[in-house]
Write a protein that holds these residues in place. Structure first.
Motif, PDB file in Angstrom:
ATOM      1  N   ASN A 136       2.042 -27.507  29.209  1.00 50.86           N
ATOM      2  CA  ASN A 136       0.627 -27.788  29.800  1.00 50.86           C
ATOM      3  C   ASN A 136      -0.026 -27.703  31.259  1.00 50.86           C
ATOM      4  N   PRO A 137      -0.345 -26.998  31.606  1.00 49.48           N
ATOM      5  CA  PRO A 137      -1.678 -27.427  32.665  1.00 49.48           C
ATOM      6  C   PRO A 137      -2.119 -28.227  32.973  1.00 49.48           C
ATOM      7  N   ALA A 138      -2.970 -28.888  32.757  1.00 51.19           N
ATOM      8  CA  ALA A 138      -3.505 -29.712  32.567  1.00 51.19           C
ATOM      9  C   ALA A 138      -2.611 -31.321  32.423  1.00 51.19           C
ATOM     10  N   ALA A 139      -1.834 -31.063  32.169  1.00 55.07           N
ATOM     11  CA  ALA A 139      -0.941 -32.340  32.114  1.00 55.07           C
ATOM     12  C   ALA A 139      -0.258 -32.677  33.173  1.00 55.07           C
ATOM     13  N   VAL A 140       0.173 -31.559  33.603  1.00 54.32           N
ATOM     14  CA  VAL A 140       0.677 -30.752  35.267  1.00 54.32           C
ATOM     15  C   VAL A 140       0.204 -31.555  36.012  1.00 54.32           C
ATOM     16  N   PHE A 141      -2.025 -30.720  35.562  1.00 59.98           N
ATOM     17  CA  PHE A 141      -2.880 -31.615  36.891  1.00 59.98           C
ATOM     18  C   PHE A 141      -3.205 -33.237  36.395  1.00 59.98           C
TER      19      PHE A 141
ATOM     20  N   GLU B   8     -16.962 -18.288  17.490  1.00 58.19           N
ATOM     21  CA  GLU B   8     -17.404 -19.484  17.079  1.00 58.19           C
ATOM     22  C   GLU B   8     -17.187 -21.143  17.179  1.00 58.19           C
ATOM     23  N   GLU B   9     -16.359 -20.970  16.319  1.00 56.48           N
ATOM     24  CA  GLU B   9     -15.299 -21.500  15.458  1.00 56.48           C
ATOM     25  C   GLU B   9     -14.192 -22.238  15.217  1.00 56.48           C
ATOM     26  N   PRO B  10     -13.699 -21.928  16.509  1.00 59.81           N
ATOM     27  CA  PRO B  10     -11.698 -21.921  17.063  1.00 59.81           C
ATOM     28  C   PRO B  10     -10.848 -22.255  15.657  1.00 59.81           C
ATOM     29  N   ARG B  11     -10.157 -21.924  15.072  1.00 65.25           N
ATOM     30  CA  ARG B  11      -9.099 -22.617  14.128  1.00 65.25           C
ATOM     31  C   ARG B  11      -8.497 -23.118  15.494  1.00 65.25           C
ATOM     32  N   SER B  12      -7.462 -24.138  14.261  1.00 65.28           N
ATOM     33  CA  SER B  12      -6.782 -24.990  14.962  1.00 65.28           C
ATOM     34  C   SER B  12      -5.923 -24.511  15.678  1.00 65.28           C
ATOM     35  N   THR B  13      -5.296 -24.920  17.033  1.00 67.08           N
ATOM     36  CA  THR B  13      -4.220 -23.924  17.523  1.00 67.08           C
ATOM     37  C   THR B  13      -3.424 -25.144  17.986  1.00 67.08           C
ATOM     38  N   LYS B  14      -4.100 -26.545  18.018  1.00 63.26           N
ATOM     39  CA  LYS B  14      -3.363 -27.988  18.443  1.00 63.26           C
ATOM     40  C   LYS B  14      -2.148 -27.177  19.540  1.00 63.26           C
ATOM     41  N   ARG B  15      -2.504 -28.792  20.350  1.00 68.04           N
ATOM     42  CA  ARG B  15      -2.041 -29.335  21.768  1.00 68.04           C
ATOM     43  C   ARG B  15      -2.175 -28.272  23.200  1.00 68.04           C
ATOM     44  N   ALA B  16      -1.161 -29.903  23.160  1.00 69.40           N
ATOM     45  CA  ALA B  16      -0.179 -29.871  23.899  1.00 69.40           C
ATOM     46  C   ALA B  16       0.113 -29.306  24.658  1.00 69.40           C
TER      47      ALA B  16
ATOM     48  N   GLY C  97     -10.367 -27.562  17.761  1.00 69.35           N
ATOM     49  CA  GLY C  97      -9.168 -26.504  17.732  1.00 69.35           C
ATOM     50  C   GLY C  97      -8.512 -27.798  18.302  1.00 69.35           C
ATOM     51  N   ALA C  98      -8.628 -28.581  19.170  1.00 70.63           N
ATOM     52  CA  ALA C  98      -7.305 -29.433  19.937  1.00 70.63           C
ATOM     53  C   ALA C  98      -6.642 -28.999  20.753  1.00 70.63           C
ATOM     54  N   HIS C  99      -7.232 -28.139  21.669  1.00 73.82           N
ATOM     55  CA  HIS C  99      -6.108 -27.234  22.499  1.00 73.82           C
ATOM     56  C   HIS C  99      -5.500 -28.231  23.615  1.00 73.82           C
ATOM     57  N   PHE C 100      -6.567 -28.563  23.703  1.00 72.14           N
ATOM     58  CA  PHE C 100      -5.767 -30.384  25.207  1.00 72.14           C
ATOM     59  C   PHE C 100      -4.555 -29.626  25.897  1.00 72.14           C
ATOM     60  N   ASN C 101      -4.987 -28.231  26.195  1.00 69.48           N
ATOM     61  CA  ASN C 101      -4.158 -27.257  27.202  1.00 69.48           C
ATOM     62  C   ASN C 101      -4.910 -25.791  27.517  1.00 69.48           C
ATOM     63  N   PRO C 102      -5.058 -25.833  29.278  1.00 67.07           N
ATOM     64  CA  PRO C 102      -5.416 -24.196  29.094  1.00 67.07           C
ATOM     65  C   PRO C 102      -4.786 -23.223  28.556  1.00 67.07           C
ATOM     66  N   ALA C 103      -3.308 -23.363  28.664  1.00 70.95           N
ATOM     67  CA  ALA C 103      -2.315 -22.001  28.424  1.00 70.95           C
ATOM     68  C   ALA C 103      -2.869 -21.592  27.200  1.00 70.95           C
TER      69      ALA C 103
ATOM     70  N   GLU D  67     -12.940 -32.209  23.822  1.00 70.47           N
ATOM     71  CA  GLU D  67     -11.457 -31.179  24.898  1.00 70.47           C
ATOM     72  C   GLU D  67     -11.301 -32.168  26.097  1.00 70.47           C
ATOM     73  N   THR D  68     -12.175 -32.613  26.201  1.00 68.39           N
ATOM     74  CA  THR D  68     -12.261 -34.213  27.407  1.00 68.39           C
ATOM     75  C   THR D  68     -11.938 -35.349  26.966  1.00 68.39           C
ATOM     76  N   LEU D  69     -12.016 -35.533  25.931  1.00 73.71           N
ATOM     77  CA  LEU D  69     -11.517 -36.986  25.596  1.00 73.71           C
ATOM     78  C   LEU D  69     -10.196 -37.187  24.822  1.00 73.71           C
ATOM     79  N   GLY D  70     -10.129 -35.618  24.314  1.00 79.06           N
ATOM     80  CA  GLY D  70      -8.533 -35.206  23.786  1.00 79.06           C
ATOM     81  C   GLY D  70      -7.686 -35.413  24.356  1.00 79.06           C
ATOM     82  N   THR D  71      -7.549 -34.567  26.059  1.00 78.40           N
ATOM     83  CA  THR D  71      -7.046 -34.376  26.573  1.00 78.40           C
ATOM     84  C   THR D  71      -7.064 -35.987  27.301  1.00 78.40           C
TER      85      THR D  71
END
Length: 239
Positions: free
Chosen positions: A170-175, A231-239, A64-70, A11-15
Motif C-alpha cells: 500500500n503506497p499510502a501505508a508507506v507514506f 458514482e458509487e464504486p463497489r466494495s474493493t477493500k483495503r489495504a 468502497g474502503a480502498h485506503f490504498n492508492p494502488a 477514505e481519509t478517516l479509514g486510512t
C-alpha cells in the motif's frame, strides 16, 4: 447517493485509523515484547488483521474502503471509480496515512513529528512487495460477495509472515510509515523502491485476474461495472 466529499472523508478517516492501528500496535508490541521481534510482529499482525476487517466493514458502504492508492488506481482502470475521483482519493489516503501516524504518536506520548530511520531495502523486499500487492488485488477482485473483508484481512495477516517486507502492499501505508521512527516505520530512502514495487504488483494482480477469466456463474464479479459504478464504486477493500 453518497457524494464525493463523503467518500473522501471516509477514505481519509479509514486510512488514518488503519495507520493508527498498524503503527500504534507496533509501538505497543515493541514496548511489551522485551526485545523479542517475533512476538512484536505477531502482535502487530493480529491488531492489523482485526483493525482492517472492522474498518472495511465500517467504510465500505461509503467509499468502497480502498485506503490504498494502488487499489484506487486499479479500480479507475476498470471503470469502477471515476478517473476524476482518482486524484482526490489518493490525496485523501496520503493525508489520512500521515494523520494516522501522528495520532499513534500522540496516544503513546511520543514526539508527534518524526521520520523513520528503519531502512527496508533490497531486491528481496521489492519482490516481496510486488507479490504482496499482486495477491491483495487478486483477492479483492475475485472475493465472493460478502467475504471480501475477511479474505483481505486474512491475506494481509498471512503476508505479514510469508513476505520479506512484512507486506506493506500500500503506497499510502508507506507514506504514513515514513513519519514514524518506530517498529512499523520505513526510512524515506527506502520508500521509492517499495512504492514502485507495489504499483507493479497491482498491475500484475490485475493481469492475473484477467488471465483467469470471469469467476464462476453467480459470483458477484461476473457482472462488470456499469456507468453507475462511476458514482458509487463497489466494495474493493483495503489495504
Amino acid at each position: 447517493m453518497v457524494d464525493l466529499r463523503r467518500k473522501l472523508l471516509a477514505e481519509t478517516l479509514g486510512t488514518a485509523l488503519l495507520l493508527a492501528v498498524v503503527i500504534g500496535s507496533g509501538i505497543m508490541a515493541e514496548r511489551l515484547s522485551g526485545g523479542n521481534v517475533a512476538i512484536a510482529l505477531l502482535a502487530n499482525t493480529l491488531a492489523t488483521v482485526g483493525g482492517l476487517y472492522i474498518l472495511i466493514g465500517v467504510f465500505d458502504p461509503v467509499s468502497g474502503a480502498h485506503f490504498n492508492p494502488a487499489v484506487s488506481a486499479v479500480m479507475a482502470l476498470r471503470g469502477e471509480l471515476s478517473k476524476a475521483a482518482l486524484g482526490p482519493y489518493i490525496l485523501a489516503q496520503l493525508v489520512g496515512a500521515m494523520l494516522g501516524a501522528w495520532l499513534a504518536h500522540a496516544m503513546f506520548d511520543m514526539t508527534i513529528l518524526q521520520f523513520s530511520t528503519h531502512v527496508r531495502s533490497g531486491i528481496g523486499q521489492w519482490i516481496a512487495e510486488a507479490v504482496a500487492t499482486a495477491g491483495l488485488l487478486l483477492v479483492i477482485l475475485r472475493a465472493p460477495d460478502g467475504r471480501a473483508a475477511a479474505m483481505v484481512a486474512s491475506y494481509i495477516g498471512a503476508a505479514y509472515w510469508f513476505t520479506a517486507s512484512t507486506s506493506f502492499a500500500n503506497p499510502a501505508a508507506v507514506f504514513g510509515r515514513l513519519f514514524s521512527d518506530s517498529f512499523a516505520g520505513i526510512a524515506p530512502s527506502s520508500a521509492p523502491g517499495f512504492v514502485v514495487s507495489e504499483l507493479i504488483g497491482a498491475l500484475i494482480g490485475l493481469c492475473i485476474h484477467r488471465a483467469l477469466g470471469q469467476p464462476r456463474a453467480g459470483h458477484p464479479n461476473v457482472v462488470e461495472s456499469s456507468g453507475e459504478a462511476l458514482e458509487e464504486p463497489r466494495s474493493t477493500k483495503r489495504a
